[in-house]
Design a protein around this motif. Structure first.
Motif, short mmCIF file in Angstrom:
data_model
loop_
_atom_site.label_atom_id
_atom_site.label_comp_id
_atom_site.label_asym_id
_atom_site.label_seq_id
_atom_site.Cartn_x
_atom_site.Cartn_y
_atom_site.Cartn_z
N ALA A 13 0.82 -1.22 0.00
CA ALA A 13 0.00 0.00 0.00
C ALA A 13 0.85 1.26 0.00
CB ALA A 13 -0.94 0.00 1.20
N TRP A 14 2.14 1.11 0.31
CA TRP A 14 3.03 2.27 0.43
C TRP A 14 4.22 2.16 -0.53
CZ3 TRP A 14 0.25 5.36 3.24
CH2 TRP A 14 -0.58 4.82 4.23
N GLN A 15 3.99 1.57 -1.69
CA GLN A 15 5.07 1.42 -2.67
C GLN A 15 4.80 2.19 -3.96
OE1 GLN A 15 5.56 -2.83 -3.15
NE2 GLN A 15 6.48 -3.09 -1.13
N SER A 42 -12.55 11.14 19.05
CA SER A 42 -12.40 10.71 20.44
C SER A 42 -11.02 11.05 20.99
CB SER A 42 -12.63 9.19 20.56
OG SER A 42 -13.93 8.85 20.14
N GLY A 43 -10.16 11.66 20.13
CA GLY A 43 -8.87 12.11 20.61
C GLY A 43 -7.69 11.24 20.27
N THR A 44 -7.87 10.25 19.36
CA THR A 44 -6.79 9.32 19.03
C THR A 44 -6.69 9.15 17.52
OG1 THR A 44 -7.19 8.10 21.08
CG2 THR A 44 -5.87 7.00 19.40
N PHE A 45 -5.46 9.17 17.01
CA PHE A 45 -5.27 8.82 15.61
C PHE A 45 -5.22 7.30 15.50
CE2 PHE A 45 -3.42 13.16 15.27
CZ PHE A 45 -4.29 13.63 14.30
N PRO A 46 -6.02 6.72 14.60
CA PRO A 46 -6.06 5.26 14.49
C PRO A 46 -4.80 4.69 13.85
CG PRO A 46 -7.45 6.26 12.81
CD PRO A 46 -6.96 7.38 13.68
N TYR A 47 -4.73 3.38 13.86
CA TYR A 47 -3.64 2.66 13.21
C TYR A 47 -3.53 3.10 11.76
CZ TYR A 47 -1.01 -1.36 11.36
OH TYR A 47 -0.09 -2.16 10.74
N GLN A 48 -2.30 3.22 11.26
CA GLN A 48 -2.10 3.71 9.89
C GLN A 48 -2.46 2.66 8.86
OE1 GLN A 48 -1.02 7.14 8.82
NE2 GLN A 48 -2.34 6.03 7.41
N LEU A 49 -3.72 2.64 8.47
CA LEU A 49 -4.20 1.77 7.42
C LEU A 49 -3.90 2.40 6.06
CD1 LEU A 49 -7.70 0.84 8.86
CD2 LEU A 49 -5.73 -0.68 8.68
N PRO A 50 -3.99 1.63 4.97
CA PRO A 50 -3.91 2.24 3.64
C PRO A 50 -4.95 3.34 3.52
CG PRO A 50 -3.75 -0.14 3.47
CD PRO A 50 -4.07 0.16 4.91
N LEU A 51 -4.62 4.40 2.83
CA LEU A 51 -5.43 5.62 2.84
C LEU A 51 -6.51 5.66 1.77
CD1 LEU A 51 -2.53 8.16 3.45
CD2 LEU A 51 -4.06 7.13 5.14
N LEU A 52 -6.54 4.68 0.86
CA LEU A 52 -7.55 4.67 -0.18
C LEU A 52 -8.93 4.42 0.42
CD1 LEU A 52 -5.62 2.58 -2.83
CD2 LEU A 52 -5.93 5.05 -2.81
N PHE A 53 -9.94 5.02 -0.18
CA PHE A 53 -11.28 4.89 0.36
C PHE A 53 -12.31 4.86 -0.77
CE2 PHE A 53 -11.34 9.29 -0.70
CZ PHE A 53 -12.67 9.59 -0.92
N CYS A 54 -13.54 4.49 -0.42
CA CYS A 54 -14.68 4.61 -1.33
C CYS A 54 -15.91 4.92 -0.49
CB CYS A 54 -14.89 3.32 -2.13
SG CYS A 54 -15.97 3.54 -3.57
N PHE A 104 -7.17 9.96 1.57
CA PHE A 104 -6.94 11.08 2.48
C PHE A 104 -6.18 10.58 3.70
CE2 PHE A 104 -11.04 9.43 3.97
CZ PHE A 104 -10.90 9.46 5.36
N THR A 105 -5.47 11.48 4.35
CA THR A 105 -4.66 11.11 5.52
C THR A 105 -5.42 11.45 6.80
OG1 THR A 105 -3.56 13.26 5.72
CG2 THR A 105 -2.57 11.65 4.20
N TRP A 106 -4.99 10.88 7.91
CA TRP A 106 -5.61 11.20 9.20
C TRP A 106 -5.40 12.68 9.52
CZ3 TRP A 106 -8.37 7.51 8.58
CH2 TRP A 106 -8.04 6.16 8.70
N LYS A 107 -4.25 13.22 9.10
CA LYS A 107 -3.98 14.64 9.33
C LYS A 107 -4.97 15.51 8.55
CE LYS A 107 -0.14 17.95 9.44
NZ LYS A 107 1.32 18.12 9.18
N LEU A 135 3.98 9.06 6.76
CA LEU A 135 3.54 7.93 5.94
C LEU A 135 4.72 7.02 5.63
CD1 LEU A 135 1.19 9.74 3.39
CD2 LEU A 135 0.60 8.66 5.56
N PRO A 136 4.48 5.70 5.57
CA PRO A 136 5.57 4.74 5.32
C PRO A 136 6.19 4.86 3.93
CG PRO A 136 3.66 3.65 6.29
CD PRO A 136 3.22 5.01 5.89
N GLY A 137 5.48 5.49 2.99
CA GLY A 137 5.98 5.59 1.63
C GLY A 137 4.93 6.20 0.74
N PRO A 138 5.19 6.27 -0.59
CA PRO A 138 4.20 6.83 -1.52
C PRO A 138 2.94 5.98 -1.57
CG PRO A 138 5.99 5.78 -2.72
CD PRO A 138 6.41 5.80 -1.29
N ILE A 139 1.79 6.63 -1.66
CA ILE A 139 0.50 5.94 -1.62
C ILE A 139 0.27 5.20 -2.94
CG2 ILE A 139 -1.99 6.22 -1.36
CD1 ILE A 139 -1.39 8.85 0.12
#
Length: 299
Positions: free
Chosen positions: A98-100, A182-194, A227-230, A256-260
């Motif tokens: 997801a980050w390559q 709720s005040g917490t950034f979640p685990y860094q999942l792949p950022l793609l969405f639908c 989109f990113t959590w930020k 981010l671990p790398g390019p999306i």
């Protein structure tokens, strides 16, 4: 599902049924389809409180993977099936791809299933891969069946109107937005969405598509962007200033671990007419009305 007065029996089951499935039901009803559905016995009382007396038909429960993959066609002689899967079937469960900066296409084969540390993400990925392999195998043995697998990334968006409000455990991927307010950034999942409404639209389009021949299996990758959590936290702070004190500080966001990596939507564009997606701007990607209902659980 049918537009005739006597609806044909159909059985559909979504991994995130209350989220995606409710939107599919709404879209089909608006198009004039008569629908029949199924529910576990524990849900009957809830349905009757909303719909009145529900006619029940009992059946013997078989292993879930077999029931979900084989029952729709064997039981009701369906010739067209659209199911919800996930782009996770072609993404290695360790998520590194997801980050390559690569592009995922429908023709990619299933990800391998090596042994990974057991935690929620890898379990979901591996069971999804096995589920899609099973349903493709079943479809290949049914010459009259046309199967469409809708494979979105993370699904966000509003809950369907007219359905009971979701419980906290039913938030699906919206739980990530819930975590931020709720005040917490979640685990860094792949950022793609639908958006969930686009996922439902793809299901209906696949069901109605006349250009897909029988004995065909199609995998449609769909995505509205990333989109990113930020990005999400900044947008929430601007759109809902009264919630700024609840949001986590932006400096807590990890790089981010790398390019999306991206998803190739071309097949869905050509065959399902999925040209435009909800979420071209951040205001669409994060539905403020939906956030308003989520924040009730943070009180």
């Amino acid at each position: 599902m049918d537009k005739h007065p006597q609806p044909q029996t159909s059985r559909t089951r979504h991994r995130r049924f209350r989220f995606v499935g409710s939107h599919v039901v709404v879209k089909l009803l608006r198009k004039g389809y008569a629908l029949r559905g199924t529910a576990r016995s524990g849900r009957i009382a809830s349905l009757e409180s909303t719909l009145g007396k529900v006619r029940q038909r009992k059946h013997r429960i078989r292993p879930r993977w077999y029931t979900e993959c084989s029952s729709p066609s064997q039981a009701v002689t369906a010739d067209k099936v659209a199911i919800t899967i996930s782009w996770g079937t072609i993404l290695d469960p360790d998520l590194k791809q997801a980050w390559q900066g690569i592009t995922f296409t429908p023709s990619r084969t299933w990800s391998p299933l090596p042994y990974y540390p057991i935690f929620h993400i890898t379990v979901c990925s591996q069971t999804t891969i096995l589920a899609e392999e099973a349903v493709w195998s079943f479809a290949s043995s049914q010459p009259e069946l046309s199967l469409s697998a809708i494979n979105p990334p993370s699904i966000y968006g509003p809950f369907a109107l007219g359905f009971p409000p979701p419980r906290l455990n039913d938030l699906s991927t919206n739980r990530m937005i819930y975590a931020i307010i709720s005040g917490t950034f979640p685990y860094q999942l792949p950022l793609l969405f639908c958006d969930v409404r686009d996922v439902a639209r793809a299901h209906v389009a696949a069901f109605e598509c006349s250009g897909i021949p029988s004995s065909t299996v199609r995998r449609y990758l769909i995505s509205g962007g990333a989109f990113t959590w930020k990005d999400a936290a900044k947008h929430l702070a601007k759109a809902l200033p009264e919630m700024r004190t609840r949001l986590p500080p932006l400096e807590r966001v990890k790089p981010l671990p790398g390019p999306i990596s991206r998803i190739d939507n071309q097949l869905a564009t050509q065959e399902l007419g999925m040209v435009e997606y909800i979420g071209e701007n951040l205001e669409e990607r994060i539905d403020i009305n939906e956030v308003g209902s989520l924040k009730e659980w943070t009180m």
